[in-house]
Design a protein around this motif. Structure first.
Motif, mmCIF file in Angstrom:
data_model
loop_
_atom_site.group_PDB
_atom_site.id
_atom_site.type_symbol
_atom_site.label_atom_id
_atom_site.label_comp_id
_atom_site.label_asym_id
_atom_site.label_seq_id
_atom_site.Cartn_x
_atom_site.Cartn_y
_atom_site.Cartn_z
ATOM 1 N N LYS A 231 0.982 -1.195 -0.179
ATOM 2 C CA LYS A 231 0.050 0.043 0.158
ATOM 3 C C LYS A 231 0.876 1.256 0.210
ATOM 4 O O LYS A 231 0.659 2.250 -0.519
ATOM 5 N N ARG A 232 2.014 1.321 0.672
ATOM 6 C CA ARG A 232 3.025 2.326 0.849
ATOM 7 C C ARG A 232 3.423 2.663 -0.792
ATOM 8 O O ARG A 232 3.489 3.713 -0.925
ATOM 9 N N PHE B 189 0.727 4.196 -2.754
ATOM 10 C CA PHE B 189 0.457 5.620 -2.439
ATOM 11 C C PHE B 189 1.617 6.618 -2.954
ATOM 12 O O PHE B 189 1.325 7.761 -3.424
ATOM 13 N N TYR B 190 2.666 6.275 -2.869
ATOM 14 C CA TYR B 190 3.934 7.281 -3.210
ATOM 15 C C TYR B 190 3.850 7.170 -4.712
ATOM 16 O O TYR B 190 4.221 8.319 -5.478
ATOM 17 N N VAL C 173 0.961 7.021 -6.698
ATOM 18 C CA VAL C 173 -0.055 7.924 -6.880
ATOM 19 C C VAL C 173 0.273 9.270 -6.513
ATOM 20 O O VAL C 173 0.267 10.404 -7.444
ATOM 21 N N LEU C 174 1.003 9.510 -5.346
ATOM 22 C CA LEU C 174 1.411 10.986 -5.308
ATOM 23 C C LEU C 174 2.530 11.385 -6.426
ATOM 24 O O LEU C 174 2.471 12.622 -6.782
#
Length: 167
Positions: A2-3, A6-7, A9-10
């Motif tokens: 998930k991490r 997240f990064y 997408v960011l």
């Protein structure tokens, strides 16, 4: 996992926002520049947003080179030609997008309505509200001309507004 998602997408969001900011500044590097006459009813003041209308929003019927019923027309392409005084006027209006390599500048517009032999269009890419710094020193009793840069991808930007003598 998930991490990493997240990064990722960011990072993609940062890239997209950066491209949008750079794209607006790249307009200044384009060679397509037109001068458009602003309508007399262009309103500006120091305390309200500056809303502008362009003369090329009203197109005579003889320049409308479209044979289909206007009810079926959503978007059109307005070809511009430079007049003898340097101000661009409508050359003709077509349905098909002109070749990007053409020397003639064009703008995408949406058909609004027809009234007494005049067609009225709205240009999605032209600025309606402008920066107050562009009108410093402008006299309201004279005609106004906006210099506009048009990028190959269709976006435009007002670079200056000047007074000219009314004809």
């Amino acid at each position: 996992m998930k991490r990493i998602a997240f990064y990722t997408v960011l990072f993609i969001q940062i890239i997209v926002l950066s491209l949008l900011a750079i794209q607006y500044n790249l307009i200044d590097r384009t060679d397509k520049e037109v001068q458009l006459l602003l309508q007399d009813r262009t309103f500006y003041s120091e305390s309200t947003p500056i809303y502008i209308n362009y003369e090329i929003e009203e197109i005579p019927k003889e320049k409308w080179d479209i044979e289909v019923d206007q009810e079926d027309v959503d978007s059109v392409y307005v070809l511009l030609e430079q007049g003898e005084n340097g101000i661009s006027n409508v050359s003709k209006v077509v349905l098909e997008k002109p070749n990007k390599d053409a020397a003639q500048a064009f703008l995408k517009a949406s058909f609004s309505y027809e009234n007494r032999g005049m067609y009225y269009v709205h240009y999605e890419s032209l600025q309606r509200v402008m920066d107050e710094r562009l009108i410093e020193g402008i006299e309201s009793d004279k005609a106004l001309v906006a210099t506009i840069k048009i990028a190959p991808w269709g976006q435009s930007k007002i670079t200056s507004i000047e007074n000219i003598a009314k004809e």
